[in-house]
Motif scaffolding. Sequence first.
Motif, PDB file in Angstrom:
ATOM      1  N   LEU A 267       0.830  -1.202   0.000  1.00  6.94           N
ATOM      2  CA  LEU A 267       0.000   0.000   0.000  1.00  6.94           C
ATOM      3  C   LEU A 267       0.863   1.250   0.000  1.00  6.94           C
ATOM      4  O   LEU A 267       1.861   1.312   0.703  1.00  6.94           O
ATOM      5  CB  LEU A 267      -0.929  -0.016   1.211  1.00  6.94           C
ATOM      6  N   TYR A 268       0.433   2.246  -0.766  1.00  6.84           N
ATOM      7  CA  TYR A 268       1.258   3.423  -1.101  1.00  6.84           C
ATOM      8  C   TYR A 268       2.513   2.930  -1.830  1.00  6.84           C
ATOM      9  O   TYR A 268       3.631   3.318  -1.522  1.00  6.84           O
ATOM     10  CB  TYR A 268       1.648   4.229   0.138  1.00  6.84           C
ATOM     11  N   GLY A 269       2.291   2.107  -2.840  1.00  5.03           N
ATOM     12  CA  GLY A 269       3.359   1.299  -3.414  1.00  5.03           C
ATOM     13  C   GLY A 269       4.263   1.978  -4.411  1.00  5.03           C
ATOM     14  O   GLY A 269       5.251   1.357  -4.844  1.00  5.03           O
ATOM     15  N   LEU A 274       8.826  -2.051  -3.135  1.00  3.20           N
ATOM     16  CA  LEU A 274       8.686  -2.970  -2.011  1.00  3.20           C
ATOM     17  C   LEU A 274       7.856  -4.197  -2.375  1.00  3.20           C
ATOM     18  O   LEU A 274       8.061  -5.279  -1.795  1.00  3.20           O
ATOM     19  CB  LEU A 274       8.096  -2.234  -0.808  1.00  3.20           C
ATOM     20  N   ALA A 275       6.946  -4.070  -3.319  1.00  6.27           N
ATOM     21  CA  ALA A 275       6.274  -5.263  -3.838  1.00  6.27           C
ATOM     22  C   ALA A 275       7.295  -6.199  -4.464  1.00  6.27           C
ATOM     23  O   ALA A 275       7.237  -7.431  -4.297  1.00  6.27           O
ATOM     24  CB  ALA A 275       5.210  -4.872  -4.856  1.00  6.27           C
ATOM     25  N   THR A 289      -0.670  -7.240  -4.578  1.00  8.14           N
ATOM     26  CA  THR A 289      -1.300  -6.088  -5.214  1.00  8.14           C
ATOM     27  C   THR A 289      -0.639  -4.829  -4.687  1.00  8.14           C
ATOM     28  O   THR A 289      -0.552  -4.638  -3.466  1.00  8.14           O
ATOM     29  CB  THR A 289      -2.808  -6.042  -4.901  1.00  8.14           C
ATOM     30  N   THR A 290      -0.170  -3.980  -5.578  1.00  2.90           N
ATOM     31  CA  THR A 290       0.383  -2.704  -5.165  1.00  2.90           C
ATOM     32  C   THR A 290      -0.621  -1.604  -5.492  1.00  2.90           C
ATOM     33  O   THR A 290      -1.208  -1.587  -6.585  1.00  2.90           O
ATOM     34  CB  THR A 290       1.756  -2.441  -5.832  1.00  2.90           C
ATOM     35  N   VAL A 341       0.798  -7.334   4.648  1.00  2.00           N
ATOM     36  CA  VAL A 341       0.619  -5.989   4.110  1.00  2.00           C
ATOM     37  C   VAL A 341       1.894  -5.196   4.347  1.00  2.00           C
ATOM     38  O   VAL A 341       2.372  -5.095   5.486  1.00  2.00           O
ATOM     39  CB  VAL A 341      -0.568  -5.266   4.783  1.00  2.00           C
ATOM     40  N   VAL A 342       2.448  -4.643   3.285  1.00  3.64           N
ATOM     41  CA  VAL A 342       3.544  -3.687   3.390  1.00  3.64           C
ATOM     42  C   VAL A 342       2.931  -2.302   3.262  1.00  3.64           C
ATOM     43  O   VAL A 342       2.198  -2.019   2.311  1.00  3.64           O
ATOM     44  CB  VAL A 342       4.604  -3.913   2.304  1.00  3.64           C
TER      45      VAL A 342
END
Length: 415
Positions: A267-269, A274-275, A289-290, A341-342
Motif C-alpha cells: 500500500l502506497y506502493g 517494495l512489492a 497487489t500494489t 501488508v507492506v
Amino acid sequence: MLDLDVERIAHGGVAVARHEGRVVFVADAIPGERVRARVTDAGRDRFWRAETLEVLDASPDRRPHVWPEASVDRAPEHRAGGAEFGHVRMPRQRALKGDVLRDTLARMGGVERDVVVEPVDAALAPGVDAEAGTGWRTRVRLHVDDDGSVGPYAARSHRVVPVRSLPLALAELEAIAPLAGTAVGASAVDLVAPSDAPGEVVVRMPGDRRDDAATRTIVERVGERRFTLDRDGFWQVHRGAAATLTRAVQEAIDPARFDPAADNQDLYGGVGLLAAAVGDRFGAGTRITTVEADARATEHAGANLADWIGARALTDRVDRYLDRLAAEADAAARGFAGATVVLDPPRSGAGRAVVERLVALGPAQVVYVACDPVALARDVATFREHGWELESLAAFDLFPNTHHVEAVARLAAIV
C-alpha cells in the motif's frame, strides 16, 4: 540574548533547553552544550524558539560543519538549510535520532523499545562518504530568488541563500549545479542523478505542469533489478536507500506468517519497489497487489512487476481501496485474512482510518515503513488500541546530517 544549557534533542532537529522554567527550542546545538542564543519566537506561552549564535561550552561530539555555508559561524539568517545535524559527529547523530524515535514511541505509542539507528551499508551506496555523511543525495532542489540567484533556502525560512558547495549531493551533481549562475524567471532548479544515466539539471518554470504524454522516464537499479519511473516521480533520495529498504522489508516479514497465495498488499506502493522486495524473497508465484494514487507510478509498477504472475498494480487512494475491500462480503475468502501488508505511507503516516480498516480486514502481519517518528508512533498507538503489537523495529540513517530517520516495523495481532 540567552545563555542556555542544552538538555536533549527534540523531534525536528532542534535541541531543548530551559530559561526560567520555560522550554526553549534552540537550533544548531547539541545536548550537553552551553550556548548563547537569540530568541526568534517568544510569542508563545509554553515555549520559545531560538538560534545558536555562539557555543560557550562545546560537546565532544561537535565537529566543523560538513557544509560551511550552514555553520554556526555564519549569521543564522545566512545559514543554508537542510543539514541541521551537520555539526554533529556521525555516531552521535545516529544516537540522537534513536533517542527521538525511542522517546516518541514511548510517549505517543505506549511502547518501550531500544532503538539503534544503523548506517547504510557501504556496499549498497558506492561513492558515499559514510564517515562524513556526505555525497549521498541523488536528487536536490535549489530555489530561485526574484533576481534569479540560485541556491537552497536558509534554515527555517523561504529565503534563498548563495552557496558554493552542496556536500550532501552526489559529487557529479555538485559538479553540475549552477551555483554561480542565474535562472531569471525560473521557480526552481532540480538536480537528478538516476542509476543508469548522467546527472541532469532541470529548470522549473512557474506554472509548470506534469504532461503525461511528454514525461521523461529514468531507470533506477536495485541490485540486478531495474525500475522505470518518471524523472519527476518519487524515488528514495539516498543512493543506497532503495536497496536498504528492500533488504529491511524482506527481513521484517515473518516467513511463518507469509502465504504466497494470500491477497498480499503493498500500500502506497509507488513504482513497485517494495512489492518487488516481497516477490524476490518469496518467489515468482507470490500474489501481491500494489496500490498507489499516482496513475503514472501505477503504470510503471505494472511493468516493473511483470516477473510475478500474481502481481497487479492498481491506481487508487489507499483509504478508498480498503473501504471497498471491507464492503466485499468475500474479502476474507479472497485471502486478505492471511495476507502480509507492506505499508509505506507519506510522512503524515497512514492515519487512524486506514489503520482501523486494516485491522478490521485481519491480515496476518503488517510491515510498516515510516519516515517520521511521530506519525509512526501515532499509528502504532492505533494498532495497539485494536489488539495489535509492535513485534520488531529497525531504523536506518537514510538522511545523514539531517534529523530525518527511516524505520521499518512489523506489527501483528496478539493471539
